[in-house]
Design an enzyme around this catalytic site. Structure first.
Site, mmCIF file in Angstrom:
data_model
loop_
_atom_site.group_PDB
_atom_site.id
_atom_site.type_symbol
_atom_site.label_atom_id
_atom_site.label_comp_id
_atom_site.label_asym_id
_atom_site.label_seq_id
_atom_site.Cartn_x
_atom_site.Cartn_y
_atom_site.Cartn_z
ATOM 1 N N ASP A 286 -43.372 21.745 44.931
ATOM 2 C CA ASP A 286 -44.597 22.382 44.447
ATOM 3 C C ASP A 286 -44.432 23.884 44.593
ATOM 4 O O ASP A 286 -43.667 24.347 45.445
ATOM 5 C CB ASP A 286 -45.818 21.930 45.258
ATOM 6 C CG ASP A 286 -45.935 22.696 46.580
ATOM 7 O OD1 ASP A 286 -46.713 23.674 46.631
ATOM 8 O OD2 ASP A 286 -45.219 22.354 47.541
ATOM 9 N N CYS B 77 -38.662 24.688 23.175
ATOM 10 C CA CYS B 77 -39.802 24.094 23.875
ATOM 11 C C CYS B 77 -40.724 23.366 22.899
ATOM 12 O O CYS B 77 -40.992 23.851 21.802
ATOM 13 C CB CYS B 77 -40.575 25.184 24.617
ATOM 14 S SG CYS B 77 -41.996 24.574 25.541
ATOM 15 N N CYS C 253 -43.945 22.407 23.838
ATOM 16 C CA CYS C 253 -45.317 22.465 24.352
ATOM 17 C C CYS C 253 -46.278 22.888 23.238
ATOM 18 O O CYS C 253 -45.869 23.402 22.190
ATOM 19 C CB CYS C 253 -45.425 23.419 25.542
ATOM 20 S SG CYS C 253 -45.450 25.176 25.112
ATOM 21 N N CYS D 172 -45.838 26.644 22.186
ATOM 22 C CA CYS D 172 -44.653 26.981 21.392
ATOM 23 C C CYS D 172 -44.680 26.341 20.007
ATOM 24 O O CYS D 172 -44.159 26.911 19.051
ATOM 25 C CB CYS D 172 -43.393 26.576 22.143
ATOM 26 S SG CYS D 172 -43.023 27.649 23.561
#
Length: 372
Positions: free
Chosen positions: A270, A308, A310, A313
């Protein structure tokens, strides 16, 4: 909780964690939702756009506001936040240590003042378990005695002794609560300390891993030490950690840190880096970091990262993201955060595939080649 080790590629591991709320494929990066919210995103973003199976919430912050009793009344973290997958909650010890001007580790806990109103509080090993029981997290972390580096040998020795004593108190209390039918769907991890001293790490890991914990974390790193010191400490410590339980490196880090520590046997990570850096204009890509605030992007029609997939993008240009940032438009924070977290989560998917196919070394070589 069930943990299965699915494959290895030298020391790199691919596993599966099954909790009451989700199935988590490792290696895994956990987005940080400090106050029960990943900044600028909602549960739908995390579920539908990012596919996150686990996020982290902060015990210290949730305890102070809105209060763990309030969260319990609202149906615990899953119902309160409407994020139905797994939560990991840290013990709050790091925040009590770092956010308070008046923080005093004592023999039986940590005394601190709230950063919100200055009120005085005291965390004990049992109290942080009770708080996290109210929060209803799938994985809770125990209270440990943190040490700022550099530190004296005497202070690190005391830290380990306290951490081991608190760990024994924590596991005894947690299992006794489960025997009463309390927190039966929750799991508990211990935290190995010891600075960058290998002898201290050996002692801490040996003592803690002899206890009945569901998983083990390495804490007290990424706090100012050199990268190679971190990597050497992790490589040394993992050899004393069980192979049949998850290994979690807390608060780390850059994409390079993830790759290096996966190579050394870590399963879980994390860090606030992808979300915080997104808000400050730094975006992570397959070819390295990009500072989107630069004037050179003003008329750039390409996506942030051509590789990418996402939402950001696939939909928007660098020029538009640059404009949003320079205008301090709220939409920027969401789109940039989606991109950075997608990059991190997708990196973990690619690494897992490489481990399953026993080609992690080749993947790592290509990862650095793109950055050169």
């Amino acid at each position: 909780m069930q943990f299965t080790l699915d494959a290895t590629s030298k020391n790199a591991r691919a596993g599966t964690i099954v909790t009451a709320h989700s199935t988590i494929k490792t290696p895994v990066f956990m987005p940080v939702g400090t106050v029960g919210s990943v900044k600028s995103l909602d549960a739908e973003d995390l579920l539908n756009l990012l596919g996150a199976e686990i996020i982290l919430a902060n015990t210290y912050h949730m305890y102070l506001r809105p209060g763990d009793a309030t969260v319990a009344k609202m149906g615990k973290l899953h119902n309160f936040t409407k994020y139905p997958k797994s939560f990991l909650t840290d013990s709050g010890g790091f925040q009590a240590f770092s956010l308070s001007d008046i923080s005093k580790p004592k023999e039986n806990g940590i005394e601190f003042r709230s950063h919100i109103d200055g009120s005085k509080h005291f965390f004990t090993p049992k109290k942080v378990i009770d708080i996290q029981t109210n929060l209803g997290s799938d994985i809770m972390m125990i209270l440990d005695d943190l040490v700022a580096l550099p530190a004296t040998q005497e202070r690190i020795k005391l830290s380990i002794e306290r951490t081991t004593a608190w760990a024994q108190e924590s596991i005894d209390y947690f299992r006794s609560q489960q025997a009463k039918g309390i927190c039966t769907e929750q799991n508990i991890f211990a935290i190995i300390q010891g600075g960058t001293d290998k002898a201290f790490r050996t002692k801490s890991a040996t003592e803690l891993c002899a206890m009945d914990y569901d998983g083990f974390a390495i804490g007290g790193l990424s706090v100012g030490e050199l990268n190679n010191e971190m990597y050497e400490t992790v490589a040394h410590t993992t050899q004393y950690m069980p192979k049949d339980k998850p290994r979690y490196l807390m608060g780390v880090g850059t994409p390079e840190d993830l790759i290096e520590n996966i190579e050394r046997g870590i399963d879980m990570f994390d860090c606030v880096m992808p979300t915080r850096n997104a808000r400050n204009g730094t975006l992570f890509t397959s070819f390295g970091r990009m500072n989107i605030k630069g004037a050179k992007f003003k008329e750039d029609t390409t996506p942030i990262d051509p590789e990418c997939q996402c939402l950001t993008c696939k939909t928007y240009s660098r020029a538009y993201i640059n404009h949003l940032f320079r205008s301090r438009e709220i939409t920027y924070f969401r789109l940039a955060t989606i991109h950075n977290l997608h990059y991190y989560l997708n990196l973990m998917k690619e690494v897992r595939e490489a481990i399953l196919e026993d080609r992690f070394a080749a993947y790592k070589k290509e990862f650095y080649k793109k950055r050169s």
